[in-house]
Design a protein around this motif. Structure first.
Motif, mmCIF file in Angstrom:
data_model
loop_
_atom_site.group_PDB
_atom_site.id
_atom_site.type_symbol
_atom_site.label_atom_id
_atom_site.label_comp_id
_atom_site.label_asym_id
_atom_site.label_seq_id
_atom_site.Cartn_x
_atom_site.Cartn_y
_atom_site.Cartn_z
ATOM 1 N N GLY A 19 0.800 -1.222 0.000
ATOM 2 C CA GLY A 19 0.000 0.000 0.000
ATOM 3 C C GLY A 19 0.828 1.265 0.000
ATOM 4 N N TYR A 20 0.183 2.351 0.396
ATOM 5 C CA TYR A 20 0.831 3.638 0.456
ATOM 6 C C TYR A 20 1.070 4.012 1.909
ATOM 7 N N ALA A 21 2.076 4.816 2.130
ATOM 8 C CA ALA A 21 2.380 5.250 3.490
ATOM 9 C C ALA A 21 1.394 6.317 3.927
ATOM 10 N N ASP A 22 1.060 6.281 5.192
ATOM 11 C CA ASP A 22 0.220 7.309 5.775
ATOM 12 C C ASP A 22 1.102 8.482 6.165
ATOM 13 N N GLU A 23 0.486 9.643 6.399
ATOM 14 C CA GLU A 23 1.262 10.845 6.710
ATOM 15 C C GLU A 23 0.826 11.426 8.045
ATOM 16 N N VAL A 24 1.807 11.803 8.859
ATOM 17 C CA VAL A 24 1.526 12.464 10.124
ATOM 18 C C VAL A 24 1.126 13.904 9.818
ATOM 19 N N VAL A 25 -0.091 14.302 10.256
ATOM 20 C CA VAL A 25 -0.581 15.653 9.952
ATOM 21 C C VAL A 25 -0.775 16.504 11.207
ATOM 22 N N GLY A 26 -0.632 15.924 12.387
ATOM 23 C CA GLY A 26 -0.809 16.699 13.611
ATOM 24 C C GLY A 26 -0.301 15.946 14.818
ATOM 25 N N ARG A 27 -0.172 16.685 15.913
ATOM 26 C CA ARG A 27 0.317 16.102 17.154
ATOM 27 C C ARG A 27 -0.529 16.645 18.306
ATOM 28 N N ALA A 28 -0.803 15.790 19.279
ATOM 29 C CA ALA A 28 -1.598 16.201 20.434
ATOM 30 C C ALA A 28 -1.087 15.471 21.667
ATOM 31 N N HIS A 104 6.240 10.148 6.756
ATOM 32 C CA HIS A 104 5.458 9.059 6.191
ATOM 33 C C HIS A 104 5.625 7.841 7.085
ATOM 34 N N VAL A 105 4.507 7.284 7.499
ATOM 35 C CA VAL A 105 4.506 6.179 8.452
ATOM 36 C C VAL A 105 3.547 5.088 7.992
ATOM 37 N N VAL A 106 3.640 3.955 8.645
ATOM 38 C CA VAL A 106 2.712 2.855 8.425
ATOM 39 C C VAL A 106 2.085 2.535 9.782
ATOM 40 N N VAL A 107 0.764 2.457 9.821
ATOM 41 C CA VAL A 107 0.060 2.106 11.053
ATOM 42 C C VAL A 107 -0.086 0.593 11.088
ATOM 43 N N GLN A 108 0.527 -0.029 12.092
ATOM 44 C CA GLN A 108 0.406 -1.472 12.279
ATOM 45 C C GLN A 108 -0.183 -1.701 13.657
ATOM 46 N N GLY A 109 -1.385 -2.204 13.694
ATOM 47 C CA GLY A 109 -2.079 -2.372 14.969
ATOM 48 C C GLY A 109 -2.435 -1.009 15.528
ATOM 49 N N ARG A 110 -1.897 -0.698 16.715
ATOM 50 C CA ARG A 110 -2.161 0.594 17.331
ATOM 51 C C ARG A 110 -0.901 1.436 17.435
ATOM 52 N N LEU A 112 2.686 3.334 15.339
ATOM 53 C CA LEU A 112 3.265 3.857 14.103
ATOM 54 C C LEU A 112 4.634 3.252 13.879
ATOM 55 N N HIS A 113 4.942 2.975 12.627
ATOM 56 C CA HIS A 113 6.248 2.459 12.229
ATOM 57 C C HIS A 113 6.719 3.245 11.017
ATOM 58 N N PRO A 114 8.030 3.325 10.797
ATOM 59 C CA PRO A 114 8.527 4.057 9.623
ATOM 60 C C PRO A 114 8.054 3.408 8.327
ATOM 61 N N SER A 115 7.791 4.230 7.348
ATOM 62 C CA SER A 115 7.386 3.733 6.043
ATOM 63 C C SER A 115 8.568 3.018 5.405
ATOM 64 N N PRO A 116 8.327 1.931 4.672
ATOM 65 C CA PRO A 116 9.430 1.234 4.003
ATOM 66 C C PRO A 116 10.205 2.140 3.062
ATOM 67 N N SER A 117 9.570 3.170 2.520
ATOM 68 C CA SER A 117 10.266 4.071 1.605
ATOM 69 C C SER A 117 11.212 5.004 2.362
ATOM 70 N N ASN A 118 11.023 5.170 3.696
ATOM 71 C CA ASN A 118 11.898 6.038 4.492
ATOM 72 C C ASN A 118 13.055 5.286 5.137
#
Length: 119
Positions: A19-28, A104-110, A112-118
């Motif tokens: 698939g495609y990597a997800d992107e971090v868009v905010g922090r709380a 760019h990250v990958v969500v696995q379970g609950r 975040l992990h680095p995207s394979p492209s990073n």
């Protein structure tokens, strides 16, 4: 099932999970630990003092106080808003690693992990 079908299914499944990597868009801030400890403590104490109504009221009030206390004391963990490739935004906790907006990250379970492209 013949070998061609099996190989095709394996390849399609492998391509679908990348698939495609997800992107971090905010922090709380994430104060779940303080809310949980406060809520349970207030629930037990309120139940002992005022019965079921006290348990509910004490639990709710103490959960709020516990979360605020954790935030004020500076012990908040990090939670990140992550946008997937379909535009959906979800909040994911990441207590063991810091991320920057735009990573760019990958969500696995609950988590975040680095995207394979990073990597």
């Amino acid at each position: 099932m013949n070998k061609t079908t099996l190989i095709s299914l394996v390849l399609l499944y492998g391509a679908a999970t990348v698939g495609y990597a997800d992107e971090v868009v905010g922090r709380a801030p994430n104060n779940l630990v303080g809310q949980t400890l406060g809520g349970w403590s207030g629930f037990l104490l309120g139940g002992a003092v005022a019965g079921p109504v006290g348990a509910i009221a004490g639990g709710l009030a103490s959960a709020w106080v516990g979360g605020e206390a954790q935030e004020i004391s500076g012990f908040s963990e990090s939670a990140y808003q992550v946008k997937d490739d379909q535009g959906n935004v979800s909040v994911v906790r990441s207590p063991n690693r810091q991320w920057q907006i735009g990573d760019h990250v990958v969500v696995q379970g609950r988590r975040l992990h680095p995207s394979p492209s990073n990597v």
